[in-house]
Design a protein around this motif. Sequence first.
Motif, short mmCIF file in Angstrom:
data_model
loop_
_atom_site.label_atom_id
_atom_site.label_comp_id
_atom_site.label_asym_id
_atom_site.label_seq_id
_atom_site.Cartn_x
_atom_site.Cartn_y
_atom_site.Cartn_z
N GLY A 205 0.82 -1.19 0.00
CA GLY A 205 0.00 0.00 0.00
C GLY A 205 0.86 1.26 0.00
N ASP A 206 0.25 2.37 0.28
CA ASP A 206 0.94 3.66 0.28
C ASP A 206 1.65 3.87 1.61
OD1 ASP A 206 1.88 6.10 -0.41
OD2 ASP A 206 -0.04 7.15 -0.22
N PHE A 207 2.84 3.30 1.70
CA PHE A 207 3.60 3.34 2.94
C PHE A 207 4.58 4.51 2.87
CE2 PHE A 207 3.96 0.37 6.50
CZ PHE A 207 4.96 0.97 7.23
N PRO A 208 4.45 5.54 3.74
CA PRO A 208 5.32 6.72 3.65
C PRO A 208 6.76 6.38 4.07
CG PRO A 208 3.94 6.86 5.60
CD PRO A 208 3.46 5.66 4.82
N VAL A 209 7.67 7.13 3.50
CA VAL A 209 9.08 6.91 3.83
C VAL A 209 9.33 7.26 5.29
CG1 VAL A 209 11.45 7.62 3.34
CG2 VAL A 209 9.79 7.35 1.47
N ASP A 210 8.83 8.39 5.74
CA ASP A 210 8.98 8.81 7.14
C ASP A 210 7.58 9.07 7.69
OD1 ASP A 210 11.85 8.86 7.30
OD2 ASP A 210 11.77 10.66 6.04
N PRO A 211 6.92 8.04 8.18
CA PRO A 211 5.56 8.23 8.67
C PRO A 211 5.52 9.19 9.83
CG PRO A 211 6.45 6.12 9.39
CD PRO A 211 7.43 6.69 8.41
N ALA A 212 4.50 10.03 9.83
CA ALA A 212 4.35 11.00 10.91
C ALA A 212 4.03 10.27 12.20
CB ALA A 212 3.22 11.98 10.57
N PRO A 213 4.58 10.75 13.31
CA PRO A 213 4.26 10.11 14.59
C PRO A 213 2.76 10.16 14.85
CG PRO A 213 6.06 11.68 14.82
CD PRO A 213 5.50 11.89 13.46
N ARG A 214 2.25 9.12 15.51
CA ARG A 214 0.83 9.07 15.76
C ARG A 214 0.40 10.13 16.77
NH1 ARG A 214 -0.77 2.67 15.87
NH2 ARG A 214 0.25 2.12 13.92
N HIS A 215 1.32 10.46 17.73
CA HIS A 215 1.02 11.49 18.72
C HIS A 215 2.15 12.51 18.68
CE1 HIS A 215 -2.17 8.97 20.28
NE2 HIS A 215 -1.30 7.97 20.32
N ASP A 216 1.87 13.71 18.20
CA ASP A 216 2.91 14.73 18.08
C ASP A 216 3.44 15.10 19.45
OD1 ASP A 216 1.09 16.40 15.45
OD2 ASP A 216 2.60 14.79 15.37
N PRO A 217 4.76 15.14 19.57
CA PRO A 217 5.34 15.48 20.88
C PRO A 217 5.32 16.99 21.11
CG PRO A 217 7.10 15.06 19.30
CD PRO A 217 5.81 14.82 18.57
N THR A 218 4.18 17.59 20.93
CA THR A 218 4.07 19.04 21.18
C THR A 218 4.16 19.31 22.68
OG1 THR A 218 1.69 18.79 21.24
CG2 THR A 218 2.66 19.42 19.14
N SER A 219 4.68 20.47 23.00
CA SER A 219 4.84 20.81 24.42
C SER A 219 3.49 20.96 25.08
CB SER A 219 5.62 22.11 24.54
OG SER A 219 4.96 23.13 23.83
N ALA A 220 3.45 20.54 26.29
CA ALA A 220 2.18 20.61 27.03
C ALA A 220 1.85 22.06 27.37
CB ALA A 220 2.28 19.78 28.31
N ARG A 221 0.59 22.37 27.36
CA ARG A 221 0.18 23.72 27.71
C ARG A 221 0.44 23.98 29.19
NH1 ARG A 221 -5.72 24.53 24.81
NH2 ARG A 221 -4.99 24.33 22.66
N LYS A 222 0.77 25.27 29.46
CA LYS A 222 0.96 25.64 30.86
C LYS A 222 -0.39 25.70 31.55
CE LYS A 222 5.10 28.42 30.10
NZ LYS A 222 5.73 29.76 30.26
N PRO A 223 -0.44 25.16 32.71
CA PRO A 223 -1.72 25.25 33.44
C PRO A 223 -1.96 26.67 33.92
CG PRO A 223 -0.03 24.27 34.81
CD PRO A 223 0.58 24.43 33.45
N TYR A 224 -3.19 27.02 34.00
CA TYR A 224 -3.47 28.34 34.52
C TYR A 224 -4.57 28.21 35.56
CZ TYR A 224 -7.12 28.03 30.94
OH TYR A 224 -8.15 27.63 30.13
N LEU A 225 -4.55 29.16 36.48
CA LEU A 225 -5.44 29.11 37.62
C LEU A 225 -6.57 30.10 37.44
CD1 LEU A 225 -2.80 29.01 40.51
CD2 LEU A 225 -4.00 27.09 39.45
N ILE A 226 -7.66 29.77 38.01
CA ILE A 226 -8.82 30.67 38.03
C ILE A 226 -9.09 31.03 39.47
CG2 ILE A 226 -11.28 30.91 37.51
CD1 ILE A 226 -10.88 28.88 35.28
N LYS A 227 -8.92 32.31 39.76
CA LYS A 227 -9.16 32.77 41.13
C LYS A 227 -10.64 33.05 41.33
CE LYS A 227 -4.62 34.87 41.81
NZ LYS A 227 -3.89 36.11 42.19
N LYS A 228 -11.06 32.68 42.50
CA LYS A 228 -12.45 32.95 42.85
C LYS A 228 -12.55 34.27 43.58
CE LYS A 228 -13.96 28.16 43.20
NZ LYS A 228 -14.56 27.13 44.06
#
Length: 566
Positions: free
Chosen positions: A543-566
């Motif tokens: 089948g159409d097998f790519p030479v460099d298949p893209a990762p299934r889960h991109d190792p993008t940096s995690a978002r910074k958590p943010y707080l919600i003050k009450k």
Amino acid sequence: MSVGIVMLVHTALGRAEQVARHWARAGCPVVIHVDKIVPRRVYNDFVAGLADVSVIRFSRRHRCDWGTWGLVAASQDAAELMLDKFPDVRHVYLASGSCLPLRPVEELIEYLEERPRTDFIESATTADVPWTVGGLDQERFTLRFPFSWRKNRYLFDRFVELQRKVGFRRRVPPGITPHMGSQWWCLTRQTLSAILQDPDRRKYDRYFRHVWIPDESYFQTLSRLYSTNIESRSLTLSKFDFQGKPHIFYDDHLQLLRRSDCFVARKIWPHAERLYQAFLTDPAGAMNRTEPNPGKIDRIFAKAVDRRTRGRPGLYMQSRFPNQGWENGLTAGKYSVFQGFAELFEDFEPWLARATGAQVHGHLFGPARAEFAGGQTVVNGALSDNAALRDANPRAFLTNLLWNTRGERQCFQYGPRDNPDINWHFSRDPNAQISVVSGAWAVPLFKSNANFADLRREAAKLQKIEAKMLDELRSPDVKARVRIWTMAEFIEAPMEPLQVIIDEIGLKAPRRLSEAPRMADLTGFGQFLQNLKNQGMHPYLMGDFPVDPAPRHDPTSARKPYLIKK
């Protein structure tokens, strides 16, 4: 003396004497016709042995070849003698020397006395029943048959062909409609005497003399002219197989014959001591007084005919083995074939065994040996893992394996390196479930340490073989359950097809897979395929097998958590 017995005797004269005495002891007069083929000395001894029985007579002898007029002539002469010598006879029962009374004769006499004007004779037109075997229905009444079907089959067939070619047809005598049925009848004196004393008897005899198998049509036709009450059935149990040959009853058929409730059975093996002992000398063991009902055992005979002609699925019989398409199912049970899975997944076979509970083999048709489950060298039915023995007849190898392991689902691996001769057998087998990941044969090549030129050559060979296999699996004549995925599309979402396959095997309750097989590391596999392309070999089955298949889960940096003050 209301019932007279006409016996047509050909062989086993000792048994015929025993049965004749049984009829006579019950008060039935007996007229015996002995085939002229029986030597004169043997005949004289037979007559002398029955000389002490006053109600037994012997009629003029005729030669009684099968399917010829002699059988009718013998019945006519014996019946005429019966009507002449025994005026008190109301019914004449035609039997053979191999017939055996199954119920006390007194029951037969009482049964017929309650039906003084009923004729029991099977009588039906050829258009109404499919009884005839041999290809001649209406033509047996319109052609001539001067040659014996058994002794001169070639001349018989050629003469029939000649008459058909020239359009020859005999005229049926006016006033009669040809009927057919069993030759073993029981006719009243009125009907039988009317047939034998008919002013047109010479005309009818001349016509039926050249009918094929006239003993199954002469009385069956003429009784329709004179009988006032015909029951179109025989009181004699006479069963025939799919070739038109009579079933022979042996000692182990005792209980079967008792269940039939018939008065007489034919054809009894002369050496069936147990049957003759039970029915001729054991009045206490006689059946209950009931209406004869051979239909009660018809199911057993139908099953026997089906077993003989079709057999059991996956069991090849001598009568059907040489003829392709005669088998009743190519194999004895359902099985699964996996192509490409063992190459794509690590430890696929033990995983499949755990997931399904089936017997999972390796490559049964591998080049070195049959890879039986657990590394066995011999399995059920003494099947060896020897490749030479297996490849002598790979189809028989598979058939025997599935027959000898009935009740246990068999699964095995297959691929382009294996014996290709069995692939078409898989594809036309409705019991086969075939799952293919095309191109997976390249994974072992990718992981090997061979020279690239050798890998390219091997890849081209395997791809050519698998392409041919896939063409066979996609043929319109395929009857197996076939699923084919390219390697590229399969690895995108392997759990869904695996779940479908497991559910279809169905040995365990349907459930979601909790354990997945471990897929081989394919890092760099796309580049391997590209290298094959660069060297002039086009690996299209993956089948159409790519030479460099893209990762299934991109190792993008995690978002910074943010707080919600009450």
